[in-house]
Scaffold this active site. Structure first.
Site, mmCIF file in Angstrom:
data_model
loop_
_atom_site.group_PDB
_atom_site.id
_atom_site.type_symbol
_atom_site.label_atom_id
_atom_site.label_comp_id
_atom_site.label_asym_id
_atom_site.label_seq_id
_atom_site.Cartn_x
_atom_site.Cartn_y
_atom_site.Cartn_z
ATOM 1 C CB SER A 15 -0.886 -0.020 1.259
ATOM 2 O OG SER A 15 -1.652 1.152 1.372
ATOM 3 C CG ASP A 57 3.604 -8.412 13.023
ATOM 4 O OD1 ASP A 57 3.994 -7.235 12.886
ATOM 5 O OD2 ASP A 57 3.038 -8.827 14.051
ATOM 6 C CB SER A 147 6.491 10.927 10.170
ATOM 7 O OG SER A 147 5.592 12.020 10.247
ATOM 8 C CE1 TYR A 160 3.176 7.571 12.252
ATOM 9 C CE2 TYR A 160 3.375 9.959 12.255
ATOM 10 C CZ TYR A 160 3.406 8.743 11.571
ATOM 11 O OH TYR A 160 3.667 8.724 10.226
ATOM 12 C CE LYS A 164 6.503 6.710 11.296
ATOM 13 N NZ LYS A 164 6.891 5.642 10.374
ATOM 14 C CG PHE A 193 3.737 11.377 0.431
ATOM 15 C CD1 PHE A 193 4.489 12.182 1.273
ATOM 16 C CD2 PHE A 193 4.250 11.067 -0.817
ATOM 17 C CE1 PHE A 193 5.727 12.671 0.877
ATOM 18 C CE2 PHE A 193 5.491 11.546 -1.222
ATOM 19 C CZ PHE A 193 6.234 12.345 -0.376
ATOM 20 C CB THR A 195 -0.949 6.689 1.253
ATOM 21 O OG1 THR A 195 -1.401 7.157 2.529
ATOM 22 C CG2 THR A 195 0.446 7.209 0.979
HETATM 23 N N1 LIG Z 1 1.075 8.987 3.997
HETATM 24 C C1 LIG Z 1 1.667 9.973 4.615
HETATM 25 O O1 LIG Z 1 1.288 11.143 4.458
HETATM 26 C C2 LIG Z 1 2.814 9.706 5.559
HETATM 27 C C3 LIG Z 1 3.438 10.802 6.158
HETATM 28 C C4 LIG Z 1 4.510 10.588 7.009
HETATM 29 C C5 LIG Z 1 4.943 9.306 7.270
HETATM 30 N N2 LIG Z 1 4.319 8.258 6.692
HETATM 31 C C6 LIG Z 1 4.835 6.912 7.018
HETATM 32 O O2 LIG Z 1 5.032 6.192 5.829
HETATM 33 C C7 LIG Z 1 4.823 4.795 6.053
HETATM 34 C C8 LIG Z 1 3.824 4.285 5.019
HETATM 35 O O3 LIG Z 1 2.627 5.008 5.169
HETATM 36 P P1 LIG Z 1 1.425 4.899 4.110
HETATM 37 O O4 LIG Z 1 0.708 6.190 4.137
HETATM 38 O O5 LIG Z 1 1.933 4.341 2.849
HETATM 39 O O6 LIG Z 1 0.490 3.857 4.881
HETATM 40 P P2 LIG Z 1 -0.478 2.693 4.328
HETATM 41 O O7 LIG Z 1 -1.405 2.439 5.463
HETATM 42 O O8 LIG Z 1 -1.034 3.052 2.987
HETATM 43 O O9 LIG Z 1 0.517 1.457 4.141
HETATM 44 C C9 LIG Z 1 1.120 0.830 5.223
HETATM 45 C C10 LIG Z 1 1.315 -0.636 4.891
HETATM 46 O O10 LIG Z 1 2.010 -1.235 6.002
HETATM 47 C C11 LIG Z 1 1.405 -2.482 6.299
HETATM 48 N N3 LIG Z 1 1.640 -2.798 7.711
HETATM 49 C C12 LIG Z 1 1.141 -2.172 8.805
HETATM 50 N N4 LIG Z 1 1.593 -2.763 9.922
HETATM 51 C C13 LIG Z 1 2.406 -3.780 9.530
HETATM 52 C C14 LIG Z 1 3.163 -4.748 10.212
HETATM 53 N N5 LIG Z 1 3.167 -4.809 11.551
HETATM 54 N N6 LIG Z 1 3.901 -5.634 9.490
HETATM 55 C C15 LIG Z 1 3.892 -5.595 8.130
HETATM 56 N N7 LIG Z 1 3.167 -4.702 7.426
HETATM 57 C C16 LIG Z 1 2.425 -3.800 8.117
HETATM 58 C C17 LIG Z 1 -0.069 -2.301 5.962
HETATM 59 O O11 LIG Z 1 -0.707 -3.537 5.721
HETATM 60 C C18 LIG Z 1 0.010 -1.418 4.709
HETATM 61 O O12 LIG Z 1 0.067 -2.199 3.530
HETATM 62 C C19 LIG Z 1 4.347 4.672 7.504
HETATM 63 O O13 LIG Z 1 5.451 4.328 8.311
HETATM 64 C C20 LIG Z 1 3.861 6.082 7.834
HETATM 65 O O14 LIG Z 1 3.991 6.345 9.209
HETATM 66 C C21 LIG Z 1 3.255 8.419 5.845
#
Ligand SMILES: NC(=O)c1ccc[n+]([C@@H]2O[C@H](COP(=O)([O-])OP(=O)(O)OC[C@H]3O[C@@H](n4cnc5c(N)ncnc54)[C@H](O)[C@@H]3O)[C@@H](O)[C@H]2O)c1
Length: 254
Positions: A15, A57, A147, A160, A164, A193, A195
């Site tokens: 994802s 996991d 993040s 969180y 981070k 982002f 997502t």
């Molecule tokens: N989207 C944003 O704006 C944003 C901003 C800052 C940081 N982030 C960080 O980026 C990373 C990805 O975020 P995203 O928005 O793509 O999230 P998302 O929810 O779209 O994707 C996260 C993926 O991680 C998997 N996942 C969750 N827990 C897990 C585990 N214990 N073991 C294996 N897989 C696991 C989920 O199944 C999912 O497919 C995260 O660490 C998030 O904190 C995202």
């Protein structure tokens, strides 16, 4: 570091930012393994890119060790590891009635985001240490995802932010420690982002978030996260660094 035929492991690859990374690395010719809890989506993407999905996991030592072993068996020892798996539940330190946040809620986020990041880093490093070094002495690169909340944590983000912040702090330390093995470690600190997590929010919430971004005034795209991953892999002198990818955003308290 080259991409062609290099075994790569991407956690959270089913994802969002992880999927953007998987597609970017596959397009460059890497042999990609997706480690994620989401089996259905993970398998679908793996099929599209001619890669591998492994249920994993990241918070479990056994699960990460088994998944890396299976990826090694199929593709060879990992040269690029990108940890994108993470969770972002929000909870205030005190609720409306003045009751303290349950400690488990804090521990759960630390377990996945911080302990999980270290878990992937340690197992990836062991895999990479077995690889033959290139002319520069490089064996592999590990990229973690933090993040901007590591720097400007918002109200409700205690766990969180702490998780981070731990990832940011680990970056230089682990780059120093793994230098001996020719392994670089970098971290990307994304702003906001687009997502699946964000896409689920109402349009007016997305618009108001975008309005807080200096420039460009839009949410980042997963492929732009993938672009930074590619630059980190390609540029041999980028090491021990945390790069903010945030349209110059500095988050307000809430
Ligand atoms: N989207 C944003 O704006 C944003 C901003 C800052 C940081 N982030 C960080 O980026 C990373 C990805 O975020 P995203 O928005 O793509 O999230 P998302 O929810 O779209 O994707 C996260 C993926 O991680 C998997 N996942 C969750 N827990 C897990 C585990 N214990 N073991 C294996 N897989 C696991 C989920 O199944 C999912 O497919 C995260 O660490 C998030 O904190 C995202």
């Amino acid at each position: 570091m080259d991409f062609n035929n290099v075994p790569a492991v991407v956690t959270g690859g089913a994802s969002g930012l992880g999927e953007g990374t998987v597609r970017a690395l596959a397009a460059k010719g890497c042999k990609v393994a997706i480690l994620d809890l989401n089996e259905e989506r993970g398998r679908q993407i793996a099929e599209e890119i001619n890669g591998l999905y492994l249920h994993c996991d990241i918070a479990s030592a056994d699960s990460v060790e088994a998944a890396f072993a299976a990826a090694r068996e199929a593709h060879g020892a990992c040269g690029i590891a990108v940890n994108c798996a993470g969770i972002a539940p929000a909870k205030k330190i005190l609720d409306r009635d003045g009751q303290p946040m349950p400690l488990d809620a804090f521990s759960q986020v630390i377990n996945v985001n911080l302990i999980g990041s270290f878990n992937v880093l340690r197992v990836a490093a062991a895999d990479m240490a077995c690889r033959e070094a290139n002319a520069d002495g490089e064996r592999g690169i590990i990229i973690m995802t933090a993040s901007i909340a590591a720097y400007e944590g918002q109200i409700g983000q205690s766990a969180y932010t702490a998780s981070k912040g731990g990832v940011v702090a680990m970056t230089l330390q682990s780059a120093r420690e793994l230098a001996r093995q020719g392994i670089r470690v970098n971290t990307i600190a994304p702003g906001i982002f687009m997502t699946p997590m964000m896409a689920g929010m109402p349009q007016e919430v997305q618009d108001s978030l975008a309005a807080t971004l200096p420039f460009p005034q839009r949410l980042g795209q997963p492929q732009e996260f993938g672009l930074m991953v590619k630059q980190m892999v390609e540029n041999p002198v980028l090491n021990g660094e945390v790069v903010r990818l945030d349209c110059a955003l500095r988050m307000a308290p809430k």
